[in-house]
Motif scaffolding. Structure first.
Motif, PDB file in Angstrom:
ATOM      1  N   LYS A  41      -6.230   3.115  -3.934  1.00 33.66           N
ATOM      2  CA  LYS A  41      -6.340   1.936  -4.803  1.00 33.66           C
ATOM      3  C   LYS A  41      -6.102   2.300  -6.269  1.00 33.66           C
ATOM      4  O   LYS A  41      -5.499   1.536  -7.021  1.00 33.66           O
ATOM      5  CB  LYS A  41      -7.714   1.280  -4.631  1.00 33.66           C
ATOM      6  CG  LYS A  41      -7.836   0.529  -3.311  1.00 33.66           C
ATOM      7  CD  LYS A  41      -9.145  -0.208  -3.216  1.00 33.66           C
ATOM      8  CE  LYS A  41      -9.189  -1.062  -1.961  1.00 33.66           C
ATOM      9  NZ  LYS A  41     -10.442  -1.797  -1.852  1.00 33.66           N
ATOM     10  N   LEU A  51      -2.372   2.689  -6.830  1.00 27.10           N
ATOM     11  CA  LEU A  51      -1.576   1.458  -6.756  1.00 27.10           C
ATOM     12  C   LEU A  51      -2.024   0.390  -7.757  1.00 27.10           C
ATOM     13  O   LEU A  51      -1.552  -0.742  -7.703  1.00 27.10           O
ATOM     14  CB  LEU A  51      -1.621   0.895  -5.332  1.00 27.10           C
ATOM     15  CG  LEU A  51      -0.990   1.811  -4.275  1.00 27.10           C
ATOM     16  CD1 LEU A  51      -1.164   1.244  -2.882  1.00 27.10           C
ATOM     17  CD2 LEU A  51       0.489   2.024  -4.573  1.00 27.10           C
ATOM     18  N   LEU A  77      -4.898  -1.073  -8.008  1.00 27.95           N
ATOM     19  CA  LEU A  77      -5.842  -2.063  -7.475  1.00 27.95           C
ATOM     20  C   LEU A  77      -7.246  -1.820  -8.009  1.00 27.95           C
ATOM     21  O   LEU A  77      -8.114  -2.690  -7.929  1.00 27.95           O
ATOM     22  CB  LEU A  77      -5.834  -2.022  -5.943  1.00 27.95           C
ATOM     23  CG  LEU A  77      -4.472  -2.348  -5.313  1.00 27.95           C
ATOM     24  CD1 LEU A  77      -4.490  -2.066  -3.816  1.00 27.95           C
ATOM     25  CD2 LEU A  77      -4.091  -3.798  -5.563  1.00 27.95           C
ATOM     26  N   ALA A  78      -7.476  -0.613  -8.509  1.00 27.04           N
ATOM     27  CA  ALA A  78      -8.758  -0.271  -9.153  1.00 27.04           C
ATOM     28  C   ALA A  78      -8.440   0.650 -10.322  1.00 27.04           C
ATOM     29  O   ALA A  78      -7.345   1.214 -10.397  1.00 27.04           O
ATOM     30  CB  ALA A  78      -9.680   0.411  -8.153  1.00 27.04           C
TER      31      ALA A  78
END
Lengths: 279, 244
Positions: free
Chosen positions: B49, B52, B54-55
């Motif tokens: 994550k 990418l 996402l976090a």
């Protein structure tokens, strides 16, 4: 952004939301049209055309309130779970890993939902006014302005619920948005009472409420747009000022500018919140 | 700018008082099949994550296909060349498999003229050609994971990140995934495989890193990680239990 907006519309159509709304709107219009058709027979001798139109004008405002309420609920129901639902289910993982910014995703959602509600607002309000015109030969004085105010109110709630959806679950965000909507309505009535009795503090409560959430102020704009000039001229007294179904003046231009800024600011807040959201 | 497919330096992530990753440092060479191994809760999905977008990491740095994860625009552009199958794979149930892939073609910014070929080819690769026009909500979990794999393969990405890609698949599906991974390697695609299924990893990966409690315990070519008389599982258990 456009992909996300299109997905919102496809979802609404595929989940039969659009079908349900069309059926229920047709039912509501048919029932209210029947009600309007009974106005001339309210008394044994029948009402003269002038009185029929006067009663119709007030009933149109009540029906507009029904649509305003339905639009507000619809905006909250579709927007509150729109982001949180996808982040909780995992749908957002594959989407947000693509070369798409968080802002594009959120604005795409906003555009899709705004288009969906625009279709509903346009269809339902136009059908209702056409039905009233055909049944009792009455047209409100400023129908397009009334529509714009009602749609503005819907956009306010859509934006609020969507911003909440970036952090809260659909249920929590929906409840918060609806409670605030109810409080804004009550705040408007309280402000009206303050005006009626020349009480500055109580009047300010209403003003502040309208600035915090401009829905009631826009609703009063819709009422004013639907009110015949003769009725406005005849209405007087303290009770009239506190009546949530009456407005003697349109919302001032600065309030309309504030409402537009409010939408932009709350959407920006939602973007800021979502840009920091971990999924 | 790193020439590795993925490079991390002291990457760390904390969720309040819970530490998910502690100083993750690793390098994934381009064209390799990299097994990122660890027990449940080791921090594997958190690392993916972070890579990418996402976090957000608490500290440390990382590059994906040469783009730093902190460089918003460059990192976003680099994701045009990345395919991703999440561990929690879920797709819009109200769309058909073909429409899900079309939506991802649009999100990728793929030239419209290439959509039909890309979607058709992907559906055949993941074994969903016969269900292309069925809604995803009618799919079994395994079929949804196949669709997720298809989404990750769209647009011939340079890096494919697969997070537990066989968790819902039967033995035939697992074999299919192995064949897809081998085909990706033959094409020069880097595969980042997140898994705790060591037998699967052993059959496809050429490099591995073993993580536990957010730290890399060991990393390197698979052949060097496993001794002649031991399996990857033996090595994994020895490392994970030795770290406790």
């Amino acid at each position: 952004m456009i992909v996300i907006a299109r997905l919102v519309l496809v979802e609404a159509a595929r989940r039969r939301l659009v079908l349900a709304v069309i059926v229920l709107t047709l039912l509501a219009v048919a029932l209210t049209a029947w009600g309007f058709s009974r106005i001339p027979t309210l008394t044994p001798r029948g009402l003269p055309p002038d009185q029929v139109r006067l009663v119709a004008s007030q009933l149109v405002i009540l029906v507009a309130f029904m649509f305003s309420f339905v639009l507000a609920l619809s905006a909250v129901f579709v927007a509150a779970p729109s982001v949180s639902g996808e982040t909780e289910s995992g749908i957002a993982l594959a989407v947000l890993a693509r070369p798409i910014s968080r802002a594009s995703y959120l604005v795409g959602k906003w555009l899709g939902l705004a288009a969906l509600l625009l279709l509903y607002a346009t269809g339902s309000i136009a059908l209702e006014l056409i039905a009233v015109s055909l049944v009792v030969d009455y047209q409100p004085p400023r129908p397009l302005e009334a529509f714009a105010y009602l749609y503005g109110e819907t956009l306010i709630l859509l934006t609020l619920a969507l911003a909440l959806s970036t952090r809260a679950s659909g249920m929590v965000g929906g409840v918060i948005a609806l409670v605030l909507f109810g409080m804004a309505w009550m705040g408007g009535i309280v402000g009206g009472i303050g005006q009626a009795f020349d009480n500055e503090v109580v009047t300010h409560v209403g003003t502040v409420t309208r600035l915090v959430l401009p829905t009631d102020g826009l609703w009063r704009g819709a009422v004013w747009s639907l009110e015949p000039a003769l009725f406005i001229a005849a209405a007087r007294g303290p009770a009239v000022a506190a009546n949530p179904f009456f407005a003697s003046v349109p919302p001032p231009a600065p309030f309309l500018v504030w409402s537009a800024l409010w939408i932009a600011a709350v959407l920006a807040l939602g973007l800021w919140s979502f840009s920091r959201r971990e999924v | 700018m790193s020439d590795a497919a993925v490079e991390t330096v002291d990457l760390a992530k904390r969720y309040g008082r819970i530490t998910a990753l502690v100083g993750l440092t690793m390098r994934v060479e381009r064209g390799s099949i990299f097994g990122f191994l660890g027990p449940n809760g080791a921090g594997k999905t958190t690392a993916v994550k972070l890579l990418l977008g996402l976090a957000r990491p608490t500290s440390g740095d990382a590059t994906v296909l040469g783009a730093r994860i902190y460089d918003g625009r460059a990192h976003r552009e680099s994701r045009r060349r990345v395919g991703y199958l999440p561990e929690l794979f879920r797709y819009q149930g109200w769309l058909t498999a073909r429409e899900v892939l079309a939506a991802h073609c649009a999100l990728l910014g793929l030239d419209r003229a290439r959509w039909d070929a890309a979607i058709g080819g992907t559906l055949v690769t993941v074994g969903l050609a016969s269900r292309a026009d069925d809604r995803v909500q009618t799919f079994s979990k395994g079929m949804q994971q196949r669709l997720g794999l298809g989404v990750a393969l769209l647009g011939e990405p340079e890096l494919v990140v697969l997070d537990e890609p066989t968790s819902a698949l039967d033995p035939v599906g697992r074999r299919d995934v192995r064949e897809i991974i081998h085909a990706l390697k033959a094409r020069g695609t880097t595969v980042f495989l997140n898994s705790h299924l060591l037998s699967e990893v052993e059959r496809v990966c050429d490099q591995v890193a073993i993580v536990n409690e957010g730290r890399v315990l060991a990393s390197g070519p698979l052949a060097e990680m496993v001794g002649p008389a031991e399996t990857l599982e033996d090595r994994f258990i020895a490392l994970v239990e030795g770290a406790r």
